[in-house]
Design a protein around this motif. Structure first.
Motif, PDB file in Angstrom:
ATOM      1  N   ILE A  58       0.882  -1.171   0.000  1.00  0.00           N
ATOM      2  CA  ILE A  58       0.000   0.000   0.000  1.00  0.00           C
ATOM      3  C   ILE A  58       0.919   1.220   0.000  1.00  0.00           C
ATOM      4  N   SER A  59       0.763   2.057  -1.004  1.00  0.00           N
ATOM      5  CA  SER A  59       1.623   3.226  -1.127  1.00  0.00           C
ATOM      6  C   SER A  59       1.453   4.155   0.084  1.00  0.00           C
ATOM      7  N   LEU A  60       2.577   4.513   0.711  1.00  0.00           N
ATOM      8  CA  LEU A  60       2.490   5.440   1.850  1.00  0.00           C
ATOM      9  C   LEU A  60       2.019   6.817   1.385  1.00  0.00           C
ATOM     10  N   ARG A  61       2.325   7.154   0.125  1.00  0.00           N
ATOM     11  CA  ARG A  61       1.854   8.461  -0.391  1.00  0.00           C
ATOM     12  C   ARG A  61       0.325   8.473  -0.476  1.00  0.00           C
ATOM     13  N   ASP A  62      -0.267   7.342  -0.873  1.00  0.00           N
ATOM     14  CA  ASP A  62      -1.734   7.267  -0.908  1.00  0.00           C
ATOM     15  C   ASP A  62      -2.318   7.387   0.499  1.00  0.00           C
TER      16      ASP A  62
END
Ligand SMILES: Cc1cc2nc3c(=O)[nH]c(=O)nc-3n(C[C@H](O)[C@H](O)[C@H](O)COP(=O)(O)OP(=O)(O)OC[C@H]3O[C@@H](n4cnc5c(N)ncnc54)[C@H](O)[C@@H]3O)c2cc1C
Length: 388
Positions: A58-62
């Motif tokens: 899961i993208s930390l930016r998302d």
């Protein structure tokens, strides 16, 4: 606004950053060396190709976009609590409150380079997949899967994913109709591996090993891993083309170069409020912390999240000059959906209850659904169901 700095973009750190941001009373920064949260529980399907590496990320930016905290991708090199700074690879960050959640390191048994681990770097799941592919291409082979503990900390052992991987490999080989060409052996130095899950889980695993023809070697200390397999202290040998071994956990090396109070296994000593010993504004949560409690206590994802919530509650209470505090110990439990590739079992243990519910077929889909649910909730695309 006071600065709250969270270290580590795993279950513990992400939960802490989200909850700190929700208080709206801190300037929150999450610092992590990876730019994604890795869903370890569903990564067990990467080696058998039932899932992909990307699917376990899961993208930390998302997550950041959905929740609003700051994100710094950098590696923590040193934590200096007396100066209230964290030294990273590319800069130094100051904090008023610090939450440490960078997970655990691993013990390094002799010859560990001849093994692969499903609990190591996320990329090792791909290395196991490639080695399995090569064996399947060859058409026959022997595979050994096992785990060890850390005698200095009973909670620093992770056996569940070893059982899950072994069952998933067996299911995959059966589906490919080549199970009879492979020898599968499970090994562990303890006499009853998995005992912390309780007697019912142990007997279920025993029955499953027997019915699926999975051999086992229990109660023999491991001397070393070699290119040929595993050598035990009594001189006996387990030959294997592929050895997957989950070594006992230990505190990450960065803790030893920091001014933190550590237990003998290198984990950060905390009190029930997750406050780090000898400090007033530093908290440790998840696998990084020296978890205290009953002999069956385990380092798990849901415990990491509970500890993060407890730490944030207490930090906010301090900042608001409130006297109420929360503790993590009353929430300790073992909770896992142990997957077999074609079903699962729900294993639960706390201070009063211990049970196993077999979930043929549906358990496998439930665990997959948990992965999707976690992605959607962490990125703000679905509200979180209380308690799940
Ligand atoms: C294969 C597998 C299956 C599992 N299955 C289950 C399950 O079914 N149920 C369950 O409850 N638990 C399960 N667990 C355990 C669970 O995944 C862990 O307890 C949980 O991930 C701990 O969360 P954490 O945030 O403390 O650590 P981690 O998830 O390890 O996260 C640590 C974070 O810190 C970052 N980091 C590390 N070092 C540094 C550094 N020096 N500087 C900056 N950042 C750093 C990492 O990149 C990572 O983002 C499983 C574990 C594995 C390995």
């Amino acid at each position: 606004m006071k600065k709250a700095l969270v270290l580590g973009g795993g279950f513990a750190g992400v939960q802490a950053a989200i909850d700190l941001q929700k208080t709206k009373i801190f300037d929150v920064t999450l610092m992590s060396d990876r730019d994604y949260l890795f869903l370890y529980p569903t990564s067990i399907w990467i080696p058998t190709r039932e899932s992909t590496f990307d699917n376990a990320k899961i993208s930390l930016r998302d997550i950041q976009k959905a929740n609003g905290f700051r994100l710094v991708i950098d590696m923590v090199k040193e934590i200096r609590t007396y100066e209230q700074i964290v030294i990273g690879g590319t800069g130094t960050l100051h904090y008023d409150f610090l939450v440490i959640g960078i997970g655990a390191g691993k013990m390094m048994p002799a010859g560990h380079e001849h093994t692969l681990s499903i609990c190591g770097s996320p990329e090792s799941s791909l290395a196991i997949r490639d080695r399995l592919d090569a064996l399947i291409e060859r058409g026959a082979g022997s595979i050994a899967v096992g785990f060890g503990g850390n005698p200095k900390d009973v909670s620093a052992v992770r056996g569940g994913p070893a059982f899950e991987l072994m069952f998933n490999i067996e299911t995959m080989l059966k589906k490919k109709k080549i199970r009879d060409k492979f020898t599968l052996t499970f090994f562990a130095p303890m006499a009853e591996p998995g005992a912390r899950m309780g007697k019912k889980a142990l007997s279920m695993i025993d029955t499953m090993f027997t019915t699926s023809g999975i051999l086992h070697r229990y109660g023999k200390k491991i001397q070393a891993f070699t290119p040929l397999g595993v050598t035990f202290e009594d001189g006996s040998q387990l030959d294997a083309d592929l050895v997957v071994f989950i070594a006992g956990a230990a505190g990450p090396s960065v803790f030893r170069s920091s001014d933190l109070h550590l237990n003998d296994a290198g984990f950060i000593k905390i009190d029930d409020h997750c406050l780090v010993e000898g400090t007033t504004n530093v908290y440790a949560v998840g696998d990084s912390a020296a978890i205290e409690g009953p002999g069956w206590r385990a380092k798990q994802g849901h415990t990491a999240e509970v500890m993060a919530r407890v730490a944030v509650f207490n930090i906010a209470a301090i900042e608001r000059h409130e006297t109420e505090r929360k503790g993590y110990k009353e929430h300790l439990s073992i909770m896992c959906i142990m997957d077999t590739g074609n079903g699962a079992a729900f294993v639960y243990r706390d201070s009063t209850k211990n049970f196993v519910i077999p979930l043929p077929v549906i358990g496998h889909w439930l665990k997959q659904a948990w992965g999707t649910y976690t992605k959607l909730t962490k990125t703000g695309r679905m509200p979180r169901i209380p308690g799940v």
